[in-house]
Scaffold this motif. Structure first.
Motif, PDB file in Angstrom:
ATOM      1  N   GLU A 204      16.271 -29.378 -23.835  1.00 27.81           N
ATOM      2  CA  GLU A 204      15.784 -28.154 -24.469  1.00 27.81           C
ATOM      3  C   GLU A 204      16.699 -26.985 -24.147  1.00 27.81           C
ATOM      4  OE1 GLU A 204      13.192 -31.037 -24.971  1.00 27.81           O
ATOM      5  OE2 GLU A 204      13.201 -30.311 -22.947  1.00 27.81           O
ATOM      6  N   TYR A 205      17.253 -26.358 -24.928  1.00 28.20           N
ATOM      7  CA  TYR A 205      17.739 -26.515 -26.294  1.00 28.20           C
ATOM      8  C   TYR A 205      19.247 -26.434 -26.252  1.00 28.20           C
ATOM      9  CZ  TYR A 205      12.905 -25.958 -27.570  1.00 28.20           C
ATOM     10  OH  TYR A 205      11.562 -26.143 -27.679  1.00 28.20           O
ATOM     11  N   ARG A 206      19.866 -27.417 -25.635  1.00 33.09           N
ATOM     12  CA  ARG A 206      21.307 -27.438 -25.423  1.00 33.09           C
ATOM     13  C   ARG A 206      21.838 -28.859 -25.464  1.00 33.09           C
ATOM     14  NH1 ARG A 206      21.434 -22.561 -26.268  1.00 33.09           N
ATOM     15  NH2 ARG A 206      21.202 -20.992 -24.693  1.00 33.09           N
ATOM     16  N   PHE A 207      23.146 -28.928 -25.655  1.00 31.53           N
ATOM     17  CA  PHE A 207      23.913 -30.152 -25.455  1.00 31.53           C
ATOM     18  C   PHE A 207      24.879 -29.882 -24.311  1.00 31.53           C
ATOM     19  CE2 PHE A 207      23.073 -30.839 -30.062  1.00 31.53           C
ATOM     20  CZ  PHE A 207      22.563 -32.125 -30.004  1.00 31.53           C
ATOM     21  N   ALA A 208      25.154 -30.888 -23.509  1.00 27.31           N
ATOM     22  CA  ALA A 208      26.172 -30.776 -22.468  1.00 27.31           C
ATOM     23  C   ALA A 208      27.017 -32.048 -22.508  1.00 27.31           C
ATOM     24  CB  ALA A 208      25.526 -30.597 -21.099  1.00 27.31           C
TER      25      ALA A 208
ATOM     26  N   VAL B 174      24.561 -40.625 -26.154  1.00 25.79           N
ATOM     27  CA  VAL B 174      23.741 -39.423 -26.074  1.00 25.79           C
ATOM     28  C   VAL B 174      22.408 -39.785 -25.423  1.00 25.79           C
ATOM     29  CG1 VAL B 174      22.788 -37.481 -27.364  1.00 25.79           C
ATOM     30  CG2 VAL B 174      24.842 -38.639 -28.208  1.00 25.79           C
ATOM     31  N   ARG B 175      22.060 -39.016 -24.395  1.00 25.89           N
ATOM     32  CA  ARG B 175      20.806 -39.244 -23.667  1.00 25.89           C
ATOM     33  C   ARG B 175      19.942 -37.992 -23.773  1.00 25.89           C
ATOM     34  NH1 ARG B 175      18.185 -42.585 -20.849  1.00 25.89           N
ATOM     35  NH2 ARG B 175      16.917 -42.085 -19.064  1.00 25.89           N
ATOM     36  N   ASN B 176      18.704 -38.202 -24.188  1.00 26.38           N
ATOM     37  CA  ASN B 176      17.740 -37.108 -24.271  1.00 26.38           C
ATOM     38  C   ASN B 176      17.030 -37.011 -22.928  1.00 26.38           C
ATOM     39  OD1 ASN B 176      15.689 -35.305 -24.746  1.00 26.38           O
ATOM     40  ND2 ASN B 176      14.965 -36.279 -26.612  1.00 26.38           N
ATOM     41  N   THR B 177      17.405 -36.007 -22.145  1.00 30.44           N
ATOM     42  CA  THR B 177      16.762 -35.801 -20.845  1.00 30.44           C
ATOM     43  C   THR B 177      15.649 -34.755 -20.939  1.00 30.44           C
ATOM     44  OG1 THR B 177      18.398 -34.137 -20.196  1.00 30.44           O
ATOM     45  CG2 THR B 177      18.841 -36.436 -19.573  1.00 30.44           C
ATOM     46  N   GLY B 178      15.387 -34.290 -22.149  1.00 32.19           N
ATOM     47  CA  GLY B 178      14.345 -33.283 -22.358  1.00 32.19           C
ATOM     48  C   GLY B 178      12.981 -33.900 -22.573  1.00 32.19           C
ATOM     49  N   LYS B 179      12.045 -33.041 -22.936  1.00 35.26           N
ATOM     50  CA  LYS B 179      10.666 -33.468 -23.150  1.00 35.26           C
ATOM     51  C   LYS B 179      10.290 -33.480 -24.624  1.00 35.26           C
ATOM     52  CE  LYS B 179       9.338 -31.638 -18.737  1.00 35.26           C
ATOM     53  NZ  LYS B 179       8.892 -32.149 -17.670  1.00 35.26           N
TER      54      LYS B 179
ATOM     55  N   PRO C 196      13.768 -28.044 -36.672  1.00 37.08           N
ATOM     56  CA  PRO C 196      13.339 -26.643 -36.678  1.00 37.08           C
ATOM     57  C   PRO C 196      13.098 -26.105 -35.262  1.00 37.08           C
ATOM     58  CG  PRO C 196      12.219 -27.838 -38.413  1.00 37.08           C
ATOM     59  CD  PRO C 196      12.966 -28.872 -37.594  1.00 37.08           C
ATOM     60  N   GLY C 197      13.687 -24.936 -34.992  1.00 41.13           N
ATOM     61  CA  GLY C 197      13.567 -24.299 -33.693  1.00 41.13           C
ATOM     62  C   GLY C 197      14.628 -24.724 -32.689  1.00 41.13           C
ATOM     63  N   HIS C 198      15.379 -25.770 -32.983  1.00 37.58           N
ATOM     64  CA  HIS C 198      16.403 -26.277 -32.068  1.00 37.58           C
ATOM     65  C   HIS C 198      17.810 -25.836 -32.469  1.00 37.58           C
ATOM     66  CE1 HIS C 198      13.819 -29.910 -30.581  1.00 37.58           C
ATOM     67  NE2 HIS C 198      13.044 -28.907 -30.985  1.00 37.58           N
ATOM     68  N   PHE C 199      18.044 -25.665 -33.757  1.00 36.83           N
ATOM     69  CA  PHE C 199      19.400 -25.526 -34.311  1.00 36.83           C
ATOM     70  C   PHE C 199      20.214 -24.380 -33.706  1.00 36.83           C
ATOM     71  CE2 PHE C 199      22.350 -24.002 -37.623  1.00 36.83           C
ATOM     72  CZ  PHE C 199      23.155 -25.127 -37.725  1.00 36.83           C
ATOM     73  N   LYS C 200      19.615 -23.242 -33.501  1.00 36.16           N
ATOM     74  CA  LYS C 200      20.372 -22.070 -33.045  1.00 36.16           C
ATOM     75  C   LYS C 200      21.048 -22.313 -31.693  1.00 36.16           C
ATOM     76  CE  LYS C 200      20.091 -17.088 -32.584  1.00 36.16           C
ATOM     77  NZ  LYS C 200      19.266 -15.905 -32.678  1.00 36.16           N
TER      78      LYS C 200
END
Length: 152
Positions: free
Chosen positions: A50-54, A70-75, A137-141
């Motif tokens: 949330e709400y970044r890539f590294a 790609v690993r989703n470490t978010g919720k 939606p809500g993530h793109f920015k």
């Protein structure tokens, strides 16, 4: 009256896929093409949360085939889509306007649920700057990055 309502509903459901088919009508040549596993040059690990890539900036060489793990470490559910910034913005706008856009498949995109890890293999055929983003939606920015493709 019931027959007219049924016909109207049927026509509505038949036109929904047509309204969203425009996203598939452009040529991916400007951003490359799906890569062949046999030609992978290297692997790049990316973390989505949330709400970044590294990392959010990546350097590759023209012609390289990259395996992105790609690993989703978010919720929350996230996506990683590689494209031009123009197409990413259009795609994000379409997703905001339609809940039916959440389950489509494109060769330049992966969908990741919390805790999931997936790979996207891509060959970069053109030099220049390519982007990646989460068009949800809500993530793109905030969830965007750049891929700098260096000329051979």
């Amino acid at each position: 009256m019931k027959k007219q309502a049924c016909v109207a509903m049927l026509l509505l459901f038949l036109t929904i896929p047509i309204a969203h088919s425009e996203k598939l009508d452009y040529n991916h040549a400007t951003i490359g093409r799906p890569g062949n596993v046999a030609n992978i040059s290297r692997t790049i690990n990316i973390e989505a949360y949330e709400y970044r890539f590294a990392p959010f900036e990546i350097n590759v060489k023209q012609g390289e085939t990259i395996r992105f793990i790609v690993r989703n470490t978010g919720k929350k559910r996230h996506e990683m889509m590689i494209d031009t910034l123009e197409h990413l913005k259009k795609h994000a706008k379409m997703m905001r306007s339609s809940s039916g856009m959440h389950h489509h498949e494109d060769p330049n995109k992966i969908v990741l649920y919390p805790g999931e890890e997936k790979e996207l293999i891509w060959q970069f055929t053109q030099a220049g700057t390519i982007y990646f983003a989460c068009p949800i939606p809500g993530h793109f920015k905030g969830m965007r990055g750049k891929i700098f493709v260096e000329e051979k």
